[in-house]
Write an enzyme that holds these catalytic residues in place. Structure first.
Site, PDB file in Angstrom:
ATOM      1  N   HIS A   1       0.479  -2.346   8.984  1.00 31.46           N
ATOM      2  CA  HIS A   1       1.485  -2.392   9.348  1.00 31.46           C
ATOM      3  C   HIS A   1       2.526  -2.237  10.281  1.00 31.46           C
ATOM      4  O   HIS A   1       2.482  -1.229  10.796  1.00 31.46           O
ATOM      5  CB  HIS A   1       2.720  -1.889   7.474  1.00 31.46           C
ATOM      6  CG  HIS A   1       2.023  -2.670   6.316  1.00 31.46           C
ATOM      7  ND1 HIS A   1       2.717  -4.017   6.246  1.00 31.46           N
ATOM      8  CD2 HIS A   1       0.369  -2.569   5.504  1.00 31.46           C
ATOM      9  CE1 HIS A   1       2.137  -3.989   4.901  1.00 31.46           C
ATOM     10  NE2 HIS A   1       1.131  -3.521   4.455  1.00 31.46           N
TER      11      HIS A   1
ATOM     12  N   HIS B   1       0.807  -1.535   0.332  1.00 26.94           N
ATOM     13  CA  HIS B   1      -0.310   0.036  -0.001  1.00 26.94           C
ATOM     14  C   HIS B   1       0.825   1.519   0.837  1.00 26.94           C
ATOM     15  O   HIS B   1       0.503   1.882  -0.899  1.00 26.94           O
ATOM     16  CB  HIS B   1      -0.956   0.095   0.900  1.00 26.94           C
ATOM     17  CG  HIS B   1      -2.561  -1.083   1.164  1.00 26.94           C
ATOM     18  ND1 HIS B   1      -2.394  -1.720   0.201  1.00 26.94           N
ATOM     19  CD2 HIS B   1      -3.521  -0.555   2.083  1.00 26.94           C
ATOM     20  CE1 HIS B   1      -3.583  -2.614   0.739  1.00 26.94           C
ATOM     21  NE2 HIS B   1      -4.065  -1.220   1.275  1.00 26.94           N
TER      22      HIS B   1
END
Length: 329
Positions: free
Chosen positions: A291, A206
Site C-alpha cells: 500500500h 489490512h
C-alpha cells in the site's frame, strides 16, 4: 475589651492555620478527572503504537535499498510477487502468516477474545461477559460493514468507486464483447471475473483489520486485568445520566485488586497477547511492503473511528453505556 478581642483572635488563629494547609493539601491531591471525550493517558500510550509502526515501516521502505529497488505494482498494492524478485519473504502475499493469519484475522481475534472472556476470573460475572459479547458484536459489525458488506458493497469498495475506481476489462471479456465487468462494484467480484480493480483510492483493509483487532483486544483484555490485578485503579471518566462527571469506578460491580498477588494473564490472556503481538508484526510488514502511505493512513483513520464509536462514545452517552458497558466494569 480590646485585650479580650486580641486574645480571641490569637486563640482562633492556630485552628485556622491548621485548617488552611489541610484544605490546600486536599485541593492539591485531588487530581482533575480525565476527559470522557478522548482516550485516557494510558490508552493514548498504547494507541500510539499504531501510527508509530506505520510511520516507521513507511520510512524503512523508502530507505531500504532492497525495498526501494523492487518494482511496485499500484494495482496489487505490493512489490513483485516473484519469489526471486520480492524484497522479502513477508513482501509475498503467499507468505504463511498472511495466508493463515491475516486473511483469517477476525477469526483469530475472535478466538483470542473468547479464550480470555470465558476463562479469566476478572470476567467471571455473567453480566460482564454479556456486555463484552455485545461489544464484540458491535466491533464485528463495523469490521463487516467496512470490509465485507454494507447493504451492498462494503465501505472500502464504495470508497474506491466514489473516488473514480472501476474494474478494468479482462482481455477475455473484451474479446467476447462483454463490457459489464467494468461496472462491477466489488473488488472480489472483479478479480473473480478476471478483471483488475484500479483507478480509485483503496483504503488499506489490512491496516484497518490489524489496528481495530489489536485495539479491541487491548480494551477487552487490558482494562479487566489492570483492575483485577490492582495495577491501575481507574483512569476513565464517564458522564452520568444527570450530567455529572464521575470516575467509571462508580459503575463497577467489583472492587479493584481482587486478583492481587495471582498470575495476571492466565491462558486466555497469554493467547490474546500472542495474537496482539503477531498483529503488530504483520502491521509492520504491511507498512513496509504494501500500500501507499495514504492508503495506510485512511486504513488507520477508519479503524480509529470504529474504535472511538465502541469504546469512547459510551463514556459520554449513558444510554449506550447502559447496553454495552465498559471493559472491566
Amino acid at each position: 475589651m480590646a485585650t479580650t478581642r486580641r486574645a480571641a483572635k490569637q486563640a482562633a488563629s492556630p485552628s485556622n492555620s491548621k485548617t488552611e494547609p489541610m484544605a490546600s493539601a486536599a485541593a492539591s491531591t485531588a487530581a482533575p478527572r480525565n476527559s470522557p471525550f478522548i482516550p485516557t493517558p494510558i490508552e493514548r500510550l498504547f494507541l500510539a503504537v499504531f501510527p508509530v509502526v506505520l510511520v516507521f515501516g513507511t520510512v524503512y521502505s523508502v530507505l531500504s535499498p532492497e525495498t526501494r529497488a523492487a518494482r511496485y505494482d499500484p494495482v496489487s498494492q505490493s512489490h513483485s510477487q516473484d519469489p526471486t524478485a520480492a524484497p522479502s519473504y513477508f513482501a509475498q502475499k503467499s507468505n504463511v502468516f498472511n495466508v493463515f493469519f491475516v486473511k483469517r484475522g477476525w477469526a483469530w481475534i475472535t478466538g483470542a477474545f473468547a479464550a480470555f472472556v470465558f476463562t479469566h476470573p476478572s470476567t467471571a460475572v455473567a453480566p460482564r461477559r454479556l456486555r463484552a459479547s455485545l461489544r464484540w458484536v458491535a466491533v464485528t459489525s463495523l469490521w463487516f460493514f467496512v470490509t465485507q458488506w454494507c447493504f451492498g458493497p462494503p465501505i472500502i469498495d464504495r470508497g474506491f468507486r466514489w473516488t473514480g475506481g472501476r474494474c478494468e476489462f479482462a482481455n477475455r471479456e473484451v474479446e467476447m464483447g462483454d463490457t459489464s465487468i467494468g461496472e462491477m462494484v466489488t473488488s472480489m467480484a472483479c478479480k473473480a471475473a478476471g478483471g483488475k480493480w484500479k483507478g480509485g483510492h483503496d483504503i488499506s483493509g489490512h491496516v484497518f483489520l490489524l489496528t481495530l483487532g489489536t485495539a479491541f483486544l487491548m480494551q477487552e483484555v487490558g482494562w479487566p486485568i489492570l483492575r483485577w490485578s490492582g495495577w491501575l485503579t481507574e483512569e476513565r471518566s464517564v458522564v452520568m445520566s444527570d450530567g455529572a462527571l464521575k470516575s467509571a469506578h462508580v459503575e463497577a460491580q467489583e472492587p479493584v485488586g481482587q486478583g492481587a498477588g495471582r498470575p495476571p494473564l492466565g491462558l486466555g490472556g497469554n493467547f490474546a497477547l500472542g495474537v496482539m503481538g503477531l498483529n503488530v508484526w504483520m502491521l509492520l510488514m504491511t507498512a513496509i511492503y504494501f500500500h501507499t502511505w495514504f492508503e495506510k493512513f485512511t486504513g488507520l483513520l477508519t479503524a480509529t473511528t470504529a474504535f472511538y464509536i465502541v469504546y469512547i462514545l459510551p463514556r459520554f452517552v449513558p444510554g449506550i453505556r447502559q447496553i454495552i458497558g465498559l471493559p472491566g466494569i
